[in-house]
Design a protein around this motif. Structure first.
Motif, short mmCIF file in Angstrom:
data_model
loop_
_atom_site.label_atom_id
_atom_site.label_comp_id
_atom_site.label_asym_id
_atom_site.label_seq_id
_atom_site.Cartn_x
_atom_site.Cartn_y
_atom_site.Cartn_z
N ILE A 70 41.56 -2.32 105.34
CA ILE A 70 43.03 -2.39 105.40
C ILE A 70 43.55 -1.13 106.09
CG2 ILE A 70 43.37 -3.82 103.36
CD1 ILE A 70 43.89 -1.29 101.74
N PHE A 145 41.27 2.08 105.76
CA PHE A 145 40.65 2.34 104.47
C PHE A 145 39.74 1.17 104.12
CE2 PHE A 145 39.91 4.01 100.41
CZ PHE A 145 40.06 3.02 99.47
N PRO A 147 37.95 -0.55 101.03
CA PRO A 147 37.86 -0.56 99.57
C PRO A 147 36.45 -0.82 99.03
CG PRO A 147 39.64 -1.98 100.36
CD PRO A 147 38.83 -1.61 101.54
N PHE A 220 28.09 -5.45 96.36
CA PHE A 220 28.05 -4.24 95.54
C PHE A 220 26.85 -4.26 94.59
CE2 PHE A 220 29.46 -0.63 93.25
CZ PHE A 220 29.39 -0.91 91.89
N LEU A 537 24.42 -14.86 88.75
CA LEU A 537 25.40 -14.44 87.74
C LEU A 537 26.81 -14.48 88.33
CD1 LEU A 537 25.52 -13.24 84.85
CD2 LEU A 537 25.53 -10.99 85.91
N LYS B 47 55.80 -0.65 106.00
CA LYS B 47 54.96 0.56 105.89
C LYS B 47 54.71 0.89 104.43
CE LYS B 47 55.59 3.54 109.89
NZ LYS B 47 56.26 4.74 110.40
N GLU B 50 52.27 -1.55 102.92
CA GLU B 50 50.91 -1.20 103.37
C GLU B 50 50.37 -0.04 102.54
OE1 GLU B 50 50.06 -1.65 107.87
OE2 GLU B 50 50.01 0.51 107.47
N HIS B 51 51.22 0.93 102.30
CA HIS B 51 50.80 2.11 101.54
C HIS B 51 50.48 1.74 100.09
CE1 HIS B 51 50.31 6.32 100.72
NE2 HIS B 51 51.17 6.26 99.72
N VAL B 53 49.53 -1.22 98.97
CA VAL B 53 48.28 -1.98 98.96
C VAL B 53 47.09 -1.02 99.03
CG1 VAL B 53 46.84 -3.55 100.35
CG2 VAL B 53 49.23 -4.11 99.94
N TYR B 54 47.22 -0.01 99.85
CA TYR B 54 46.15 0.99 99.98
C TYR B 54 45.90 1.71 98.66
CZ TYR B 54 44.60 5.82 100.71
OH TYR B 54 44.01 7.04 100.57
N GLN B 57 44.20 -0.69 96.18
CA GLN B 57 42.79 -0.92 96.50
C GLN B 57 41.95 0.32 96.20
OE1 GLN B 57 41.27 -3.75 97.24
NE2 GLN B 57 43.24 -4.76 97.05
N GLU B 58 42.53 1.49 96.43
CA GLU B 58 41.82 2.75 96.18
C GLU B 58 41.47 2.86 94.70
OE1 GLU B 58 42.34 7.29 97.89
OE2 GLU B 58 43.97 6.37 96.77
N LEU B 62 34.98 -0.69 92.95
CA LEU B 62 34.04 -1.31 92.00
C LEU B 62 33.22 -0.26 91.27
CD1 LEU B 62 32.81 -4.44 93.98
CD2 LEU B 62 34.29 -4.38 91.99
N LYS B 63 32.84 0.80 92.00
CA LYS B 63 32.01 1.83 91.39
C LYS B 63 32.79 2.54 90.28
CE LYS B 63 28.50 5.02 92.84
NZ LYS B 63 27.38 4.67 93.66
N LYS B 66 33.14 0.20 87.29
CA LYS B 66 31.87 0.08 86.56
C LYS B 66 31.61 1.34 85.73
CE LYS B 66 26.94 -0.66 87.10
NZ LYS B 66 25.78 -0.77 87.97
N ILE B 78 26.49 -7.36 82.09
CA ILE B 78 26.00 -8.64 81.56
C ILE B 78 24.74 -9.05 82.32
CG2 ILE B 78 27.40 -10.06 83.11
CD1 ILE B 78 27.91 -11.94 80.72
N LYS B 79 23.82 -9.69 81.58
CA LYS B 79 22.59 -10.17 82.23
C LYS B 79 22.65 -11.69 82.32
CE LYS B 79 19.49 -6.42 80.90
NZ LYS B 79 20.21 -5.57 79.97
N LEU B 80 21.93 -12.23 83.28
CA LEU B 80 21.94 -13.68 83.49
C LEU B 80 21.44 -14.42 82.25
CD1 LEU B 80 22.51 -15.89 85.61
CD2 LEU B 80 20.13 -15.73 86.29
N VAL B 83 23.95 -15.40 79.55
CA VAL B 83 24.97 -16.41 79.82
C VAL B 83 24.41 -17.77 79.44
CG1 VAL B 83 26.35 -17.51 81.62
CG2 VAL B 83 25.94 -15.05 81.71
N LYS B 85 25.36 -21.92 78.96
CA LYS B 85 26.33 -22.96 79.27
C LYS B 85 26.26 -24.02 78.20
CE LYS B 85 27.71 -23.85 83.98
NZ LYS B 85 27.45 -24.55 85.22
#
Lengths: 542, 89
Positions: A70, A145, A147, A220, A537, B47, B50-51, B53-54, B57-58, B62-63, B66, B78-80, B83, B85
């Motif tokens: 983005i 950027f 993400p 990831f 998963l 503008k 956009e800022h 959204v940035y 997202q920042e 994911l890291k 987590k 979680i492990k497979l 899970v 069903k």
């Protein structure tokens, strides 16, 4: 007399006015006629300007519409060297906080515009703002950027001018950038912003976003798994590909080590490689799968035909030394591939002869995947014209042939979808391309049996996942260094698939140069299992 | 009608037309100014969007998510095999 005097006065007054108007007239003549071109040009420059505006760079999204690239604003500091009001204070400030640009400014003092620094950090911007120096100005420039840094080797990077320089940013640079719009404006000379006439001289176009088939969550997860494996085995590098064998969608394509596209201060070329596409290598025993395909389709062997593997680790076939890891006696052909016996494989593949080359070509080895990705490698298959007497031996268990991980995944997909050679795709807008292959159904069935037995009883046991059907093959190859094979440096590969009900994915992975010599069954098979579990998963269970 | 009246009416009509023309031009310029102001506002808002959204997202790296889940919330990945069903009867 008095009448005469008043007459003279009137005459002189009239003459005075006449001369005045004459001077005005002459001046007007010079301005409006003689210097007409000069003043009209000056007027046009004051009133008429051409402005070009660039559309914002389009975004890149994953398969679930999550942004992978983005726009963000970047702050840059600049000086107008010809208009510095406080040269001493400005010079002292630059020398103290931006010494490199202070040095450059000494050489560029005659220029009209000078960048102090682009892409300022937050602290640098605050430092300049707090200095209250009127000669240093801050400018907002567009930047990018990312993400999801796990997608860095696919998405790539833009440079300081926001032009794509790596990966998809480079490949689709024009599409993402769009076309700038040029306006012709007539402005009030004193006004900075207001115009009273606007004409579009070049119609621009917004950039078109990219919608990828990549799943950011799986990307990831796979990156974390590769990182963990590299740390565990103290290996040099690893890579993996996950594709949908029915339509060729690339769900994940990970390379490790990679780089953080948001921190490009220290960037090594090695870390920017998208190894699954740009690196081809001799794969070792995973090629036996395709050699077996050729032998079964040519009907030179049956699955249950007994092959004499001579109960030895080393033998000579037609005077050529052939070695294997696990010695076997007289075993069915299925077990030859299941246990990855080189001796038995060579004996059968010799029956195929030069036709082996055609089969390798047919499944896509030595051919581009047509993704158009920058730096893609086609790999290599030694043509029969160049064969020596060793070639059929080498080609049967993965030497004299180099492939990329993506080519392996593409080829392996045939055993999962049963009848199609499927074109991998990275963008949802690319059409799904399938080419029907005319292998016998029995051949495909036999291949699936081989791959299943390889997991259940062979070298791929560590790839098993409970309640899921896993098919696959291990491969360990010595790495070529200075024209000789280094037996202490290996590439461990696994190609396989995970299936349950309607869900199926093909996964290929490798790990290279572990600290201690090992086998693919120990290193790559568990790596495959973890990637397969993470994929199932995220796609099936969650 | 006397000639003078005709002349006066003629001049007055012309003055009226000139006034209306000038008024029209000034209205056009006013509207153009409004349009430009709105265009500048729209640009500014885009503008800002956009800022934002940035920034959003920042914060959703994911890291980071987590690490926070594991370290601060004591959660486990979680492990497979965990899970299961259940088919609805």
């Amino acid at each position: 007399m008095i009448k005469y005097k008043s007459y003279i006065k009137s005459y002189l007054l009239l003459l005075g006015f006449f001369l005045l108007y004459f001077c005005v007239g002459v001046n007007l003549y010079f301005i409006q006629v003689r210097q007409q071109h000069f003043f009209s040009t000056l007027g046009e420059k004051q009133y008429n300007i051409t402005v070009t505006t660039h559309p914002p760079r389009a975004a890149i999204y994953d398969c679930k519409n999550r942004p992978l690239a983005i726009n963000k604003k970047m702050l840059s500091a600049f000086i107008l060297p010809q208009e510095i009001d406080h040269p001493k204070e400005t010079s002292v400030f630059l020398e103290k906080y931006f010494p490199e640009s202070h040095e450059r400014l000494q050489k560029s003092s005659k220029s009209k515009f000078f960048f102090v620094k682009r892409n300022l950090t937050k602290s640098e911007a605050e430092l300049i703002q707090d200095s209250n120096l009127p000669d240093i100005h801050i400018l907002e420039e567009p930047s990018r950027f990312y993400p999801h840094p796990a997608t860095s080797t696919i998405i790539g990077l833009t440079d300081i001018e926001n032009n794509g320089t790596l990966g998809l940013e480079q490949q689709y640079d024009k599409q993402l950038a769009g076309i700038p719009t040029t306006y012709f404006l007539k402005k009030d000379a004193r006004s900075k912003h207001f115009y009273f006439h606007k004409e579009t001289t070049q119609e621009g176009k917004e950039g078109i976003p990219l919608d990828l088939t990549i799943n950011a969550d799986i990307q990831f997860a796979v990156q974390e798994i590769l990182q963990e494996a590299i740390e565990k085995y103290n290996a040099k590098e690893a890579a993996a590909v996950v594709i949908n064998p029915d339509n060729g969608d690339i769900v994940a394509m990970v390379s490790y080590p990679n780089f953080d596209p948001n921190q490009t201060g220290t960037l090594s070329i090695e870390s920017t490689k998208n190894r699954p596409i740009t690196q081809s290598f001799e794969t070792g025993s995973v090629i036996k799968v395709f050699a077996a395909l050729a032998a079964l389709e040519e009907e030179v062997v049956e699955l249950d035909e007994m092959i004499d593997c001579e109960s030895t680790k080393e033998t000579k076939i037609d005077g050529i030394r052939v070695r294997t890891v696990i010695p076997n006696g007289i075993i069915p052909f299925l077990q030859v591939i299941q246990d990855s016996n080189n001796i038995g494989t060579v004996k059968v593949v010799k029956r195929v002869g030069e036709t082996l080359y055609d089969y390798y070509q047919e499944v896509g080895f030595g051919k581009s995947t047509d993704l158009g990705f920058p730096g893609e490698q086609k790999g290599f298959v030694n043509h029969p014209v160049n064969w020596s007497r060793y070639s059929i031996v080498s080609l049967s268990f993965g030497y004299e042939i180099t492939t990329t991980l993506l080519q392996l995944a593409r080829a392996y997909s045939i055993f999962i979808n049963g009848e199609y050679y499927v074109q991998p795709r990275l963008l949802k807008t690319q059409p799904v391309k399938k080419e029907k292959l005319f292998y016998e159904k029995e051949t495909i069935q036999d291949m699936r049996e081989i791959l299943q037995s390889s997991i259940e009883q062979g070298t791929g046991k560590r790839a098993r996942i409970k309640n899921y059907k896993i098919l696959g093959k291990t491969g360990t190859a010595n790495i070529l260094e200075n024209k000789t094979y280094n037996e202490s440096k290996n590439l461990y590969t696994f190609i396989g698939s995970i299936e349950k009900e309607n869900y199926r994915r093909v996964i290929t992975a490798y790990i290279r140069e572990t600290e201690k010599k090992s086998y693919s069954s120990v290193v790559a098979a568990p790596l495959f299992r973890k990637i397969a579990e993470a994929t199932a998963l995220h796609e099936r269970a969650l | 009608m006397k000639q003078i009246h005709v002349i006066v009416i003629f001049v007055l009509l012309n003055a009226l037309f000139i006034f209306l023309l000038v008024h029209k031009q000034s209205q056009i310029i006013q509207l153009k100014y409004k349009i430009q102001k709105l265009e500048a506002e729209e640009k500014e808002l885009l503008k800002k969007e956009e800022h934002l959204v940035y920034i959003l997202q920042e914060q959703q790296s994911l890291k980071q998510v987590k690490n926070y889940a594991i370290e601060s919330l004591n959660m486990e990945p979680i492990k497979l095999k965990d899970v299961k069903k259940y088919d609805q009867i």
